[in-house]
Design a protein around this motif. Structure first.
Motif, PDB file in Angstrom:
ATOM      1  N   PRO A  41       0.804  -1.227   0.000  1.00 11.73           N
ATOM      2  CA  PRO A  41       0.000   0.000   0.000  1.00 11.73           C
ATOM      3  C   PRO A  41       0.835   1.276   0.000  1.00 11.73           C
ATOM      4  CG  PRO A  41      -0.065  -1.060   2.154  1.00 11.73           C
ATOM      5  CD  PRO A  41       0.608  -2.024   1.227  1.00 11.73           C
ATOM      6  N   GLY A  42       2.152   1.139   0.113  1.00 13.19           N
ATOM      7  CA  GLY A  42       3.015   2.306   0.000  1.00 13.19           C
ATOM      8  C   GLY A  42       3.081   2.861  -1.409  1.00 13.19           C
ATOM      9  N   VAL A  43       2.618   2.091  -2.396  1.00  8.60           N
ATOM     10  CA  VAL A  43       2.577   2.554  -3.787  1.00  8.60           C
ATOM     11  C   VAL A  43       1.220   3.195  -4.040  1.00  8.60           C
ATOM     12  CG1 VAL A  43       2.720   1.869  -6.209  1.00  8.60           C
ATOM     13  CG2 VAL A  43       4.178   0.753  -4.506  1.00  8.60           C
ATOM     14  N   ALA A  44       1.227   4.478  -4.391  1.00  4.70           N
ATOM     15  CA  ALA A  44      -0.026   5.212  -4.582  1.00  4.70           C
ATOM     16  C   ALA A  44      -0.628   4.981  -5.960  1.00  4.70           C
ATOM     17  CB  ALA A  44       0.205   6.703  -4.361  1.00  4.70           C
ATOM     18  N   LEU A  61       4.202   7.474  -4.410  1.00  2.00           N
ATOM     19  CA  LEU A  61       4.133   6.735  -3.156  1.00  2.00           C
ATOM     20  C   LEU A  61       3.199   7.403  -2.154  1.00  2.00           C
ATOM     21  CD1 LEU A  61       7.972   6.131  -2.959  1.00  2.00           C
ATOM     22  CD2 LEU A  61       6.241   4.455  -3.640  1.00  2.00           C
ATOM     23  N   ALA A  62       2.834   6.640  -1.144  1.00  2.00           N
ATOM     24  CA  ALA A  62       1.945   7.123  -0.091  1.00  2.00           C
ATOM     25  C   ALA A  62       2.728   7.267   1.212  1.00  2.00           C
ATOM     26  CB  ALA A  62       0.775   6.156   0.091  1.00  2.00           C
ATOM     27  N   SER A  63       2.214   8.083   2.111  1.00  2.00           N
ATOM     28  CA  SER A  63       2.816   8.270   3.428  1.00  2.00           C
ATOM     29  C   SER A  63       2.927   6.910   4.139  1.00  2.00           C
ATOM     30  CB  SER A  63       1.950   9.223   4.252  1.00  2.00           C
ATOM     31  OG  SER A  63       2.487   9.419   5.527  1.00  2.00           O
ATOM     32  N   PRO A  66       8.180   9.378   0.886  1.00  2.00           N
ATOM     33  CA  PRO A  66       8.080  10.612   0.104  1.00  2.00           C
ATOM     34  C   PRO A  66       7.092  10.438  -1.047  1.00  2.00           C
ATOM     35  CG  PRO A  66      10.377  10.005   0.492  1.00  2.00           C
ATOM     36  CD  PRO A  66       9.548   8.831   0.919  1.00  2.00           C
ATOM     37  N   PRO A  67       6.562  11.535  -1.588  1.00  2.00           N
ATOM     38  CA  PRO A  67       5.567  11.428  -2.660  1.00  2.00           C
ATOM     39  C   PRO A  67       6.073  10.688  -3.896  1.00  2.00           C
ATOM     40  CG  PRO A  67       5.567  13.641  -1.739  1.00  2.00           C
ATOM     41  CD  PRO A  67       6.746  12.937  -1.152  1.00  2.00           C
ATOM     42  N   ARG A  68       7.363  10.860  -4.225  1.00  2.00           N
ATOM     43  CA  ARG A  68       7.912  10.183  -5.403  1.00  2.00           C
ATOM     44  C   ARG A  68       9.371   9.829  -5.134  1.00  2.00           C
ATOM     45  NH1 ARG A  68       6.735  12.843 -11.102  1.00  2.00           N
ATOM     46  NH2 ARG A  68       6.007  10.770 -11.673  1.00  2.00           N
ATOM     47  N   LEU A  69       9.778   8.675  -5.648  1.00  2.00           N
ATOM     48  CA  LEU A  69      11.179   8.263  -5.619  1.00  2.00           C
ATOM     49  C   LEU A  69      11.531   7.666  -6.971  1.00  2.00           C
ATOM     50  CD1 LEU A  69      11.452   6.555  -2.092  1.00  2.00           C
ATOM     51  CD2 LEU A  69      12.460   8.748  -2.765  1.00  2.00           C
ATOM     52  N   ARG A  70      12.815   7.773  -7.311  1.00  2.00           N
ATOM     53  CA  ARG A  70      13.318   7.213  -8.573  1.00  2.00           C
ATOM     54  C   ARG A  70      14.212   6.019  -8.223  1.00  2.00           C
ATOM     55  NH1 ARG A  70      14.707  11.666 -10.831  1.00  2.00           N
ATOM     56  NH2 ARG A  70      13.248  11.787 -12.592  1.00  2.00           N
ATOM     57  N   PHE A  71      13.765   4.819  -8.582  1.00  5.58           N
ATOM     58  CA  PHE A  71      14.440   3.595  -8.158  1.00  5.58           C
ATOM     59  C   PHE A  71      15.360   3.049  -9.250  1.00  5.58           C
ATOM     60  CE2 PHE A  71      10.698   3.778  -5.469  1.00  5.58           C
ATOM     61  CZ  PHE A  71      11.181   3.382  -4.237  1.00  5.58           C
ATOM     62  N   TYR A  72      16.618   2.846  -8.864  1.00  6.44           N
ATOM     63  CA  TYR A  72      17.590   2.133  -9.692  1.00  6.44           C
ATOM     64  C   TYR A  72      17.780   0.759  -9.048  1.00  6.44           C
ATOM     65  CZ  TYR A  72      18.810   6.570 -11.954  1.00  6.44           C
ATOM     66  OH  TYR A  72      18.784   7.748 -12.668  1.00  6.44           O
ATOM     67  N   LEU A 190      10.532  -3.246   3.918  1.00  4.78           N
ATOM     68  CA  LEU A 190      11.156  -2.355   2.942  1.00  4.78           C
ATOM     69  C   LEU A 190      10.756  -0.896   3.143  1.00  4.78           C
ATOM     70  CD1 LEU A 190      12.994  -1.975   0.534  1.00  4.78           C
ATOM     71  CD2 LEU A 190      11.064  -2.501  -0.974  1.00  4.78           C
ATOM     72  N   VAL A 191       9.510  -0.621   3.470  1.00  3.88           N
ATOM     73  CA  VAL A 191       9.106   0.775   3.701  1.00  3.88           C
ATOM     74  C   VAL A 191       9.942   1.376   4.826  1.00  3.88           C
ATOM     75  CG1 VAL A 191       7.231   2.267   4.492  1.00  3.88           C
ATOM     76  CG2 VAL A 191       6.776   0.494   2.792  1.00  3.88           C
TER      77      VAL A 191
END
Length: 210
Positions: A41-44, A61-63, A66-72, A190-191
């Motif tokens: 549920p952390g993915v909005a 993302l959800a609280s 942070p609102p957005r992250l860039r994943f490598y 992970l969150v």
């Protein structure tokens, strides 16, 4: 997330791995699906199927994230040939030029993309151990960036501690005298691990290393 939930998101773990894990090297599509399943549920909002195949992956993302992250996200591997026996590593292959353009393999140096002020997350996933490892992206492209296929490593004791306790963090000395704190976690933590990773990276920046 959206009203239409894809089947891969709700499969039992064993069935998901049987259907989606590649026989050899992990693909971006597989790694990104593993990431989204772990965040739950952390993915909005779910990314498109096309976005799942491309690195990096930007997630809304959800609280408390942070609102957005860039994943490598890369496949983490363990090789006995590393200088410290049993070391886990990823190899950085994707980045942008100093002026923010996609870097081709011919580019000598590259950086993580920070366009639109979206924080990059450098992450490895080890399919056999079902474990995530999170490095400090800022330390690995500070000043001169990084070379294509740069090794980013973590001592094995950080991984073993996470397997035993579900989440762990520990330090490793980098070239130039810097110390990096690395976080490792099982998917259900992970969150928490991401928030810890961000807090640790912010502490380094506040110490004036950048």
């Amino acid at each position: 997330m959206g009203s239409t939930t894809p089947g891969w998101l709700t499969l039992p773990e064993d069935e998901f791995q049987e259907r989606y894990r590649p026989a050899r090297n992990a693909t971006s599509g597989y790694l990104h699906r593993v990431l989204i399943r772990a965040l739950g549920p952390g993915v909005a909002a779910l990314p498109s199927d096309d976005a799942l195949t491309r690195k990096p992956l930007i997630l809304d993302l959800a609280s408390p994230l942070p609102p957005r992250l860039r994943f490598y996200v890369y496949q983490a591997t363990q090789h006995p040939s590393e200088r410290q026996q049993g070391t886990f590593k990823i190899q950085l292959s994707v980045g942008v030029t100093r002026d923010g353009q996609p870097a081709s393999p011919k580019e000598k140096r590259r950086w993580f993309d920070r366009a639109d002020n979206i924080r990059p997350i450098a992450m490895g996933y080890h399919p056999d151990w079902n474990l995530f490892i999170l490095w400090d992206a800022d330390l690995h492209d500070m000043n001169g960036g990084f070379t294509f296929s740069k090794n980013v490593q973590t001592p094995p004791e950080i991984v073993w501690a996470a397997l035993a306790k579900d989440i762990s963090h520990g330090s490793r000395r980098l070239r130039g005298g810097l110390t990096e704190t690395i976080v490792a976690a099982r998917p259900h933590r992970l969150v928490e691990a991401l928030n810890l990773r961000i807090d640790l990276s912010n502490e380094v920046m506040c110490e004036g290393l950048f």
